[in-house]
Design a protein around this motif. Structure first.
Motif, PDB file in Angstrom:
ATOM      1  N   SER A 221       0.833  -1.201   0.000  1.00 50.16           N
ATOM      2  CA  SER A 221       0.000   0.000   0.000  1.00 50.16           C
ATOM      3  C   SER A 221       0.867   1.249   0.000  1.00 50.16           C
ATOM      4  O   SER A 221       0.560   2.238  -0.662  1.00 50.16           O
ATOM      5  N   LEU A 222       1.966   1.196   0.738  1.00 54.57           N
ATOM      6  CA  LEU A 222       2.901   2.320   0.785  1.00 54.57           C
ATOM      7  C   LEU A 222       3.522   2.561  -0.588  1.00 54.57           C
ATOM      8  O   LEU A 222       3.626   3.699  -1.044  1.00 54.57           O
ATOM      9  N   GLN A 223       3.914   1.473  -1.272  1.00 51.73           N
ATOM     10  CA  GLN A 223       4.525   1.608  -2.598  1.00 51.73           C
ATOM     11  C   GLN A 223       3.529   2.170  -3.607  1.00 51.73           C
ATOM     12  O   GLN A 223       3.906   2.950  -4.493  1.00 51.73           O
ATOM     13  N   SER A 224       2.275   1.784  -3.499  1.00 49.56           N
ATOM     14  CA  SER A 224       1.267   2.258  -4.451  1.00 49.56           C
ATOM     15  C   SER A 224       1.006   3.751  -4.292  1.00 49.56           C
ATOM     16  O   SER A 224       0.576   4.428  -5.233  1.00 49.56           O
ATOM     17  N   LEU A 225       1.260   4.268  -3.095  1.00 55.83           N
ATOM     18  CA  LEU A 225       1.058   5.707  -2.856  1.00 55.83           C
ATOM     19  C   LEU A 225       2.245   6.534  -3.308  1.00 55.83           C
ATOM     20  O   LEU A 225       2.107   7.726  -3.585  1.00 55.83           O
ATOM     21  N   SER A 226       3.434   5.901  -3.381  1.00 56.65           N
ATOM     22  CA  SER A 226       4.657   6.662  -3.685  1.00 56.65           C
ATOM     23  C   SER A 226       4.921   6.766  -5.170  1.00 56.65           C
ATOM     24  O   SER A 226       4.133   6.607  -5.999  1.00 56.65           O
TER      25      SER A 226
END
Length: 226
Positions: A221-226
């Protein structure tokens, strides 16, 4: 009475399950309130799925780096003890400090007695240690390179470049929430956001699997936001 009341670590001792503290909390609310937790239990999540509530997910640490995904080693106790010694030698040789979590006070002291002939500059700490705060501070001051501990260091402790090993990670005391909190001791500093989390177990439990799965999902989820 408060127009806004914010409570952190609502899933932790002493707030969790304490009727008196929860009663104080409920009576003190005049307006809105916010509850914070890295590991909320299902009953709390289900309550906030109702009308008038909102659940917000923050899949990021303040420095923006992901949470280290634990590595699990499953074997018999003799091989696991050998791996424990090997990991400690490698970490301390590289100048990296280590927390070794154990399920009970007895195991905490026993493991320390077994390990210390092989590797010096270590100690142990648990709730029965009268000089607990001094031992923790000595560890932060790098007088010790490794520290055997119980749940007393599961939360609220930040040490730069820390590595974590969990002995008997398949013990019933270690549910998913406890293991995630333990893994969260690693990589808490902006200038040292990475590290290793190692679970040593005789069997692979649902709690271990769920811990790894939840951390991986949060990192995705963190990677998808970055």
């Amino acid at each position: 009475y408060f127009d806004l009341l914010i409570v952190d670590e609502v899933d932790a001792f002493p707030f969790k399950g304490d009727e008196v503290l929860n009663s104080f909390f409920e009576r003190a609310i005049k307006g809105k309130y916010i509850l914070l937790s890295a590991t909320p239990h299902d009953d709390l999540i289900n309550k906030f799925k109702g009308d008038g509530f909102e659940i917000l997910h923050l899949h990021s640490r303040f420095h923006g780096h992901p949470l280290p995904v634990p590595k699990t080693i499953v074997s018999n106790r003799f091989i696991l003890f050998g791996r424990l010694i090997s990991f400690l030698i490698d970490f301390t040789k590289d100048g990296k400090q280590v927390f070794i979590f154990t399920p009970t006070i007895g195991m905490c002291e026993t493991y320390f007695k077994l390990v210390t002939p092989f590797i010096k500059h270590g100690s142990f700490v648990h709730s029965k240690c009268g000089d607990r705060e001094k031992r923790i501070q000595d560890f932060k001051d790098k007088k010790y390179m490794y520290l055997f501990t119980t749940a007393v260091l599961e939360r609220g402790v930040t040490v730069k470049d820390l590595q974590v090993i969990v002995c008997n990670a398949d013990h019933s005391i270690y549910d998913k929430h406890a293991l995630i909190q333990i893994a969260g001791r690693v990589g808490r500093k902006k200038d040292a956001p990475e590290g290793e989390v190692i679970f040593l177990a005789k069997k692979l439990t649902r709690a271990i699997q769920d811990t790894i799965s939840d951390i991986e999902k949060s990192n995705e989820s963190l990677q998808s936001l970055s």
